[in-house]
Enzyme design. Structure first.
Site, PDB file in Angstrom:
ATOM      1  N   GLU A  68     -13.261  47.397 -45.985  1.00  0.00           N
ATOM      2  CA  GLU A  68     -14.602  47.455 -46.659  1.00  0.00           C
ATOM      3  C   GLU A  68     -15.490  46.369 -46.404  1.00  0.00           C
ATOM      4  OE1 GLU A  68     -17.542  49.616 -47.467  1.00  0.00           O
ATOM      5  OE2 GLU A  68     -15.798  50.715 -48.053  1.00  0.00           O
ATOM      6  N   GLU A  75     -21.695  45.666 -40.165  1.00  0.00           N
ATOM      7  CA  GLU A  75     -23.195  46.198 -40.499  1.00  0.00           C
ATOM      8  C   GLU A  75     -24.260  45.346 -40.754  1.00  0.00           C
ATOM      9  OE1 GLU A  75     -22.962  48.827 -43.688  1.00  0.00           O
ATOM     10  OE2 GLU A  75     -21.934  50.272 -42.561  1.00  0.00           O
TER      11      GLU A  75
END
Length: 125
Positions: A68, A75
């Site tokens: 994660e 991102e």
């Protein structure tokens, strides 16, 4: 060496803590993963997991949280590089990194089911 390289061991930990705070503040999914991790670890103690079983849980939880965090870093890096402009390739990269988180999550759920089922069977026998 670059001018951005950390100067000492202590500052490396400060940057790491800053990264943890950033990801916890900015990403709802990692907060969900963290809460579930605490619940699962608490339940593992209630079910009387053996040390090796707790280690397996910790490794799978770590795999999910690390994936994660890497997804979030990818991102951010892509958004900064492409200045939030739409790109099919950026979208594909983000989808792939999100898929990695999903695979890690599914694996951890399967591991949890196996371990908790085994502990449940031990409890009733």
């Amino acid at each position: 060496m670059t001018k951005f390289k950390t100067k000492n061991f202590n500052s490396s930990f400060q940057h790491a803590r800053k990264g943890m705070r950033l990801v916890l503040k900015s990403e709802r999914n990692i907060r969900v993963h963290m809460v579930l991790a605490v619940v699962v670890l608490f339940l593992s103690l209630l079910f009387g997991f053996k040390p090796l079983e707790i280690c397996v849980l910790l490794l799978t939880i770590g795999m999910v949280i690390i994936s994660e965090m890497l997804n979030t870093a990818i991102e951010f890096a892509l958004d900064a590089t492409f200045r939030n402009r739409y790109s099919i390739l950026v979208g594909m990269a983000k989808d792939i990194s999100a898929g990695a988180v999903m695979v890690a999550s599914f694996i951890s759920v399967v591991v949890g089911i196996i371990l908790f089922a085994q502990a449940g069977i031990r409890t009733f026998l």
